[in-house]
Design a protein around this motif. Sequence first.
Motif, PDB file in Angstrom:
ATOM      1  N   ILE A  30      45.498  42.000  38.955  1.00 52.05           N
ATOM      2  CA  ILE A  30      45.904  42.063  40.364  1.00 52.05           C
ATOM      3  C   ILE A  30      46.943  43.169  40.476  1.00 52.05           C
ATOM      4  N   ILE A  38      46.682  43.551  48.194  1.00 54.59           N
ATOM      5  CA  ILE A  38      46.503  43.693  46.755  1.00 54.59           C
ATOM      6  C   ILE A  38      45.130  44.283  46.468  1.00 54.59           C
ATOM      7  N   VAL A  40      42.232  43.906  43.390  1.00 56.21           N
ATOM      8  CA  VAL A  40      41.855  43.148  42.202  1.00 56.21           C
ATOM      9  C   VAL A  40      40.786  43.953  41.476  1.00 56.21           C
ATOM     10  N   VAL A  53      39.648  35.146  45.991  1.00 60.21           N
ATOM     11  CA  VAL A  53      41.103  35.180  45.917  1.00 60.21           C
ATOM     12  C   VAL A  53      41.649  33.994  46.704  1.00 60.21           C
ATOM     13  N   ALA A  86      43.008  35.108  41.405  1.00 55.99           N
ATOM     14  CA  ALA A  86      41.726  35.782  41.589  1.00 55.99           C
ATOM     15  C   ALA A  86      40.767  35.308  40.502  1.00 55.99           C
TER      16      ALA A  86
END
Length: 138
Positions: A30, A38, A40, A53, A86
């Motif tokens: 992340i 964010i 991922v 997520v 995640a």
Amino acid sequence: MRYQFFLIGLTAVFVLFLQTTTVYAHKLLIEPVSPGKIKVVYEDGSFSTRTMVQVFDTERNEIESGHLDSEGYFYYDEERANLIVADDGIGHRTEWTVGEEVIVKSDPHRWLTVGMVVVVFVVVAAYFSYRTKKKRNM
């Protein structure tokens, strides 16, 4: 002599499969981009839009969830978020506590594991090569 190669190979296979390790083909990361955003990604920079997520508050209550967008980003409420998890659904999972610095650690045993796998393949190949040569000479 022929059973010696077999026993060595069998022992090596047992040693490899009896130890449990994490899959390191793709480490899921992340990356905080900006407050409320964010990205991922896997170690190689790729991402999967199927990655789910989940965002949790300080009391571990889920406050929102969803999938990554088409560019690998996820937007969340930075005011209420405390923990982000995640999971790509195929075994890769990572967590990030909002505000903490992201530190990517490499596994010191990674090359040892790779080396052991190579040794097992070489031992198995040597055994079958030896066995084939012996059958030809009969």
